[in-house]
Design a protein around this motif. Structure first.
Motif, short mmCIF file in Angstrom:
data_model
loop_
_atom_site.label_atom_id
_atom_site.label_comp_id
_atom_site.label_asym_id
_atom_site.label_seq_id
_atom_site.Cartn_x
_atom_site.Cartn_y
_atom_site.Cartn_z
N ASN A 69 0.92 -1.21 0.00
CA ASN A 69 -0.04 -0.01 -0.06
C ASN A 69 0.78 1.36 0.05
O ASN A 69 0.60 2.10 -0.63
CB ASN A 69 -0.94 0.01 1.25
N LYS A 75 -4.17 3.65 0.34
CA LYS A 75 -4.38 3.32 1.67
C LYS A 75 -5.21 1.78 2.22
O LYS A 75 -4.73 1.25 2.86
CB LYS A 75 -5.38 4.36 2.36
N LYS A 76 -5.95 1.67 0.93
CA LYS A 76 -6.70 0.29 1.21
C LYS A 76 -6.72 -0.53 0.07
O LYS A 76 -7.54 -1.26 0.08
CB LYS A 76 -7.91 0.71 1.64
#
Length: 288
Positions: A69, A75-76
């Motif tokens: 990431n 982020k996800k």
């Protein structure tokens, strides 16, 4: 002692990255689109090796998902979990070129997946049966795959599941011709453990190019990180297929990510040069 110190300093300087190399890493991992492609639980379901692949391996809970990431500044994109051993598949992510005006010069073996590869050294020639079974799912503008591997060494995982992981990982490492680099993640605080050593022994036996990446460096002081990094670099020098540089990273703070992106871009084989429009007689200039 003075001669040895001078030699080490010269070697360190030789491994320093240029601004162009740093820009290449930034362009490849941050300026292009990335998509989750597929989770593979059985290596028989892998498609043909038509793009270079960089794989991330390490103990369960070492921070593989967080590192990927961070490399991509997402982020996800890769699911993270506080429960070790959750990743049980080979998870593929594809980096796809977004700026079509750039002329990408690929390394020969990955120049064009559909061309006749019989005359390219190091590229496996697939039978018709293998081609039919392993149809590619790559994007036409795909550049590179990142592969998140199952972690190893988590005792709470049932033996049958753990054995299935090991079998799939071994099969993947033995047969995946497009695997150009493996990043072995080591927790900076813990160093190389027995399970890590066993995995390294397997990589060396299979003649797989690998590099050590230290994770969670934010948990220690700068002095402690540098000391452990030096110990790690002394350790990897013993191995023939290890990259001599060890990179200390922190997914939380972003430490080491620029350097890691550049080294992965250089070692990926995804591109050998990057050309864009600009001033000059042929209206092109070398970007990287």
């Amino acid at each position: 002692m003075a001669g040895r110190a001078a030699a080490m300093a010269a070697g360190k300087k030789a491994m320093e990255l240029t601004p162009q190399e740093l820009r290449l890493g930034e362009w490849l991992f941050l300026k292009n689109r990335v998509e989750f492609k597929k989770s593979i639980s059985d290596t028989k379901h892998l498609w043909r090796p038509d793009l270079p692949e960089i794989t991330f391996a390490g103990r369960s809970n070492v921070g593989k998902s967080s590192l990927i990431n961070s490399i991509l500044n997402k982020k996800k994109l890769v699911e993270t979990s506080k429960r070790p051993g959750k990743t049980q598949t080979l998870n593929y992510f594809e980096i796809i070129q977004t700026n079509k005006k750039l002329n990408i010069k690929r390394m020969p073996r990955f120049d064009q997946a559909e061309k006749d590869t019989a005359k390219i050294p190091g590229v496996k020639v697939l039978t018709e049966e293998e081609k039919n079974r392993s149809n590619t799912i790559r994007d036409p503008n795909g550049l590179l795959y990142l592969v998140d591997m199952p972690g190893y060494g988590y005792a709470a995982v049932p033996d049958p599941v753990s054995w299935e992981w090991r079998k799939n990982v071994l099969q993947f490492l033995k047969e995946r011709d497009s695997l150009v680099k493996l990043c072995l993640l080591i927790d900076t605080r813990r160093g190389v453990g027995d399970k890590d050593h066993d995995f390294i022994t397997m990589l060396e036996y299979l003649k797989i190019s690998w590099m050590m990446v230290l994770t969670k460096s934010d948990k220690l002081s700068e002095v402690e990180v540098e000391t452990r990094k030096q110990l790690a670099e002394n350790y990897v020098r013993k191995y023939m297929f290890a990259f001599p540089k060890v990179i200390a990273t922190s997914s939380l703070k972003g430490t080491g990510m620029d350097e890691l992106r550049a080294e992965l871009a250089l070692g990926s084989g995804a591109i050998s040069s990057l050309i864009g429009s600009g001033e000059g007689s042929n209206n092109e200039k070398m970007i990287i």
